[in-house]
Design a protein around this motif. Structure first.
Motif, PDB file in Angstrom:
ATOM      1  N   ARG A 124      -1.611   9.621  -4.763  1.00  0.00           N
ATOM      2  CA  ARG A 124      -2.794   8.770  -4.651  1.00  0.00           C
ATOM      3  C   ARG A 124      -2.438   7.454  -3.950  1.00  0.00           C
ATOM      4  N   LYS A 125      -3.327   6.976  -3.114  1.00  0.00           N
ATOM      5  CA  LYS A 125      -3.172   5.679  -2.482  1.00  0.00           C
ATOM      6  C   LYS A 125      -3.352   4.580  -3.521  1.00  0.00           C
ATOM      7  N   CYS A 126      -2.416   3.622  -3.555  1.00  0.00           N
ATOM      8  CA  CYS A 126      -2.502   2.466  -4.442  1.00  0.00           C
ATOM      9  C   CYS A 126      -2.273   1.196  -3.635  1.00  0.00           C
ATOM     10  N   VAL A 135       0.856  -1.188   0.000  1.00  0.00           N
ATOM     11  CA  VAL A 135       0.000   0.000   0.000  1.00  0.00           C
ATOM     12  C   VAL A 135       0.889   1.234   0.000  1.00  0.00           C
ATOM     13  N   SER A 136       0.657   2.118  -0.960  1.00  0.00           N
ATOM     14  CA  SER A 136       1.372   3.391  -0.989  1.00  0.00           C
ATOM     15  C   SER A 136       0.466   4.500  -0.466  1.00  0.00           C
ATOM     16  N   ASN A 137       1.081   5.493   0.178  1.00  0.00           N
ATOM     17  CA  ASN A 137       0.337   6.679   0.645  1.00  0.00           C
ATOM     18  C   ASN A 137      -0.924   6.284   1.418  1.00  0.00           C
ATOM     19  N   GLU A 138      -0.740   5.515   2.467  1.00  0.00           N
ATOM     20  CA  GLU A 138      -1.880   4.925   3.175  1.00  0.00           C
ATOM     21  C   GLU A 138      -2.837   5.963   3.742  1.00  0.00           C
ATOM     22  N   GLN A 139      -2.369   7.173   4.002  1.00  0.00           N
ATOM     23  CA  GLN A 139      -3.226   8.195   4.604  1.00  0.00           C
ATOM     24  C   GLN A 139      -3.959   9.049   3.578  1.00  0.00           C
ATOM     25  N   ASP A 140      -3.700   8.826   2.291  1.00  0.00           N
ATOM     26  CA  ASP A 140      -4.360   9.620   1.257  1.00  0.00           C
ATOM     27  C   ASP A 140      -5.862   9.345   1.272  1.00  0.00           C
ATOM     28  N   SER A 153       1.568   8.770  -7.207  1.00  0.00           N
ATOM     29  CA  SER A 153       1.636   9.444  -5.915  1.00  0.00           C
ATOM     30  C   SER A 153       1.252  10.925  -6.066  1.00  0.00           C
ATOM     31  N   PRO A 163      -8.662   5.137  -3.936  1.00  0.00           N
ATOM     32  CA  PRO A 163      -7.434   4.411  -4.261  1.00  0.00           C
ATOM     33  C   PRO A 163      -7.562   3.569  -5.526  1.00  0.00           C
TER      34      PRO A 163
END
Length: 234
Positions: free
Chosen positions: A52-54, A19-24, A50, A28
């Motif tokens: 964006r959450k992925c 998970v990238s950018n979990e707080q976005d 980014s 997602p």
């Protein structure tokens, strides 16, 4: 960009996902890799998208996910997606799939349409394909060994996919915003009839064509591919 590593329980096995950018707080993107791909191979796309959450998963038998002795038909891979969606608490998301991951994503969409906002399907028809006897050994020798991808998918998984996969046309209508990504060279896995079928499943389907690519769009037109994905999920 921060990337977290997680494991989702799916019965007796665990499915690894990133998970990238979990707080976005934006919607997602959930990434379903191709046959022998892993979550790690999509870090570059996650970075491009980014902040964006992925979320990218490795299906059973791939990457850091567990490798069961059996359980390699469509419904088993669909359950891997469902386990990750539940563990990551994805209540609403865009769904992107590449190659054979398209069959798994469409199988998931048939059972769990509510949370999916839009769908991006890359280089695969709307079907789950059975594989002929002997396919597994040929795939292991002429692709995985030749291109040093043995760590991406275990031989047990390759053989299980050959042994258990059943042919199925995925024919339920797609009542979502849909983008089909297609290479135009000879090794593309989408032909004109496949595209017409997507139009029948989703009359508002859009198509993005990649004139310098066959099946592997990321290898030949990566920048255009990433930009196309990013523009579609804005």
């Amino acid at each position: 960009m921060d990337i977290g590593s997680h494991r989702a329980s799916n019965g007796k096995i665990e499915i690894h996902y990133l998970v990238s950018n979990e707080q976005d707080s934006s919607v997602p993107l959930l990434i379903c890799p191709g046959l022998s791909e892993t979550a790690e191979e999509y870090v570059e796309l996650m970075t491009y998208l980014s902040p964006r959450k992925c979320v990218a998963l490795s299906f059973r038998g791939r990457g850091q996910s567990d490798t069961p002795e059996s359980g390699y038909d469509l419904e088993h891979h669909v359950s891997d997606i469902a386990a990750v969606v539940a563990d990551a608490q994805l209540n609403r998301f865009h769904l992107y799939a590449n190659s054979r991951g398209v069959a798994y994503a469409l199988g998931y969409l048939e059972k769990h349409p509510a949370a999916v906002l839009s769908v991006l399907l890359q280089e695969y028809p709307a079907e789950h394909r059975a594989l002929p006897e002997g396919w597994a050994e040929d795939y292991l020798l002429t692709y995985l060994v030749q291109f040093s991808r043995q760590r991406n998918i275990r031989p047990e998984a390759v053989r299980g996919i050959e042994r258990e996969s059943t042919q199925r046309r995925l024919s339920k209508g797609i009542n979502k915003k849909l983008l089909v990504l297609r290479g135009m060279l000879a090794d593309s896995l989408l032909d004109e009839e496949d595209c017409r079928r997507y139009e029948r499943l989703c009359p508002d389907a859009a198509f993005a064509v990649f004139g310098r690519s066959g099946h592997d769009l990321r290898q030949t037109e990566k920048e255009l591919l990433y930009r196309t994905i990013g523009d579609f999920i804005l």
